[in-house]
Design a protein around this motif. Structure first.
Motif, PDB file in Angstrom:
ATOM      1  N   PRO A 124       0.847  -1.191   0.000  1.00 20.12           N
ATOM      2  CA  PRO A 124       0.000   0.000   0.000  1.00 20.12           C
ATOM      3  C   PRO A 124       0.882   1.241   0.000  1.00 20.12           C
ATOM      4  CG  PRO A 124      -0.241  -1.264   2.054  1.00 20.12           C
ATOM      5  CD  PRO A 124       0.768  -1.959   1.227  1.00 20.12           C
ATOM      6  N   HIS A 168      -3.970  -5.294   1.701  1.00 19.00           N
ATOM      7  CA  HIS A 168      -4.678  -4.054   1.364  1.00 19.00           C
ATOM      8  C   HIS A 168      -5.975  -3.856   2.129  1.00 19.00           C
ATOM      9  CE1 HIS A 168      -1.993  -2.610  -1.859  1.00 19.00           C
ATOM     10  NE2 HIS A 168      -1.629  -3.883  -1.828  1.00 19.00           N
ATOM     11  N   ARG A 171      -6.496  -0.223   2.587  1.00 21.32           N
ATOM     12  CA  ARG A 171      -7.129   0.482   1.455  1.00 21.32           C
ATOM     13  C   ARG A 171      -8.648   0.385   1.526  1.00 21.32           C
ATOM     14  NH1 ARG A 171      -4.909  -1.276  -4.202  1.00 21.32           N
ATOM     15  NH2 ARG A 171      -6.278   0.416  -4.839  1.00 21.32           N
TER      16      ARG A 171
END
Length: 192
Positions: A124, A168, A171
């Motif tokens: 990320p 992730h 995210r």
């Protein structure tokens, strides 16, 4: 204890439906649609469909129709109107006149989880301009991930590359979209 049903003074625990079953249903559709033995079989998508986007996911994996049950029980029949309108607007935006043009269009881009690339990683990447310092990425990584984010006095998340596995999760939970992806590198090159 969870929800129980009583019939003739007897109790049982059963059933699994709604949004929770959607990833399982999609995985089964994917595996069947990718199986050469089943190439001439038409699929119907069912499992966790509540929105037009949910229906679209099943259609793009190869389903020619979808079925909605639990969502109708929860929200009423009007959910079908929303589903149809959403799909119609999506098709209009893309210039598509027939639903059949969407059937299976994403299938070539999908693989089963066992076929994923396990030799590379995408870390990320935090956009400091967009980050509001809320700490959601930190909390999610600490409690549900790999404890790869520190959160210091500067109220900014810092990714610890040696611990990060590139899942992730950070995210997914970022409310401002401040976390993106860096370039894909080999795991042997993992430094950070």
């Amino acid at each position: 204890m969870g929800e129980r049903a009583a019939v003739s003074e007897q109790k049982t625990i059963s059933g699994y439906s709604g949004r929770a079953v959607k990833p399982i249903a999609l995985r089964h559709i994917l595996e069947m649609a990718k199986n050469p033995i089943m190439k001439n079989i038409q699929f119907s998508g069912i499992g966790g469909i509540e929105t037009w986007r949910d229906a679209l996911e099943f259609i793009q994996l190869g389903c020619r129709n979808v079925q909605v049950c639990t969502a109708v029980m929860q929200y009423g029949y009007r959910i079908i109107d929303d589903l149809l309108l959403g799909l119609q607007l999506y098709m209009q935006e893309r210039g598509i006149s027939q639903l059949s043009d969407l059937v299976g269009e994403e299938l070539p881009r999908f693989i089963t989880p066992t076929d994923l690339d396990r030799e590379t990683i995408v870390f990320p990447k935090i956009d400091r301009e967009r980050c509001i310092g809320c700490g959601r990425c930190y909390t999610s990584c600490m409690d549900g991930g790999h404890q790869a984010i520190t959160f210091g006095d500067d109220r900014q998340p810092h990714i610890q590359g040696k611990r990060c596995v590139g899942c992730h999760l950070c995210r997914l939970v970022c409310p401002t979209g401040a976390i993106g992806a860096s370039k894909r590198i080999g795991k042997a090159d993992k430094k950070m």
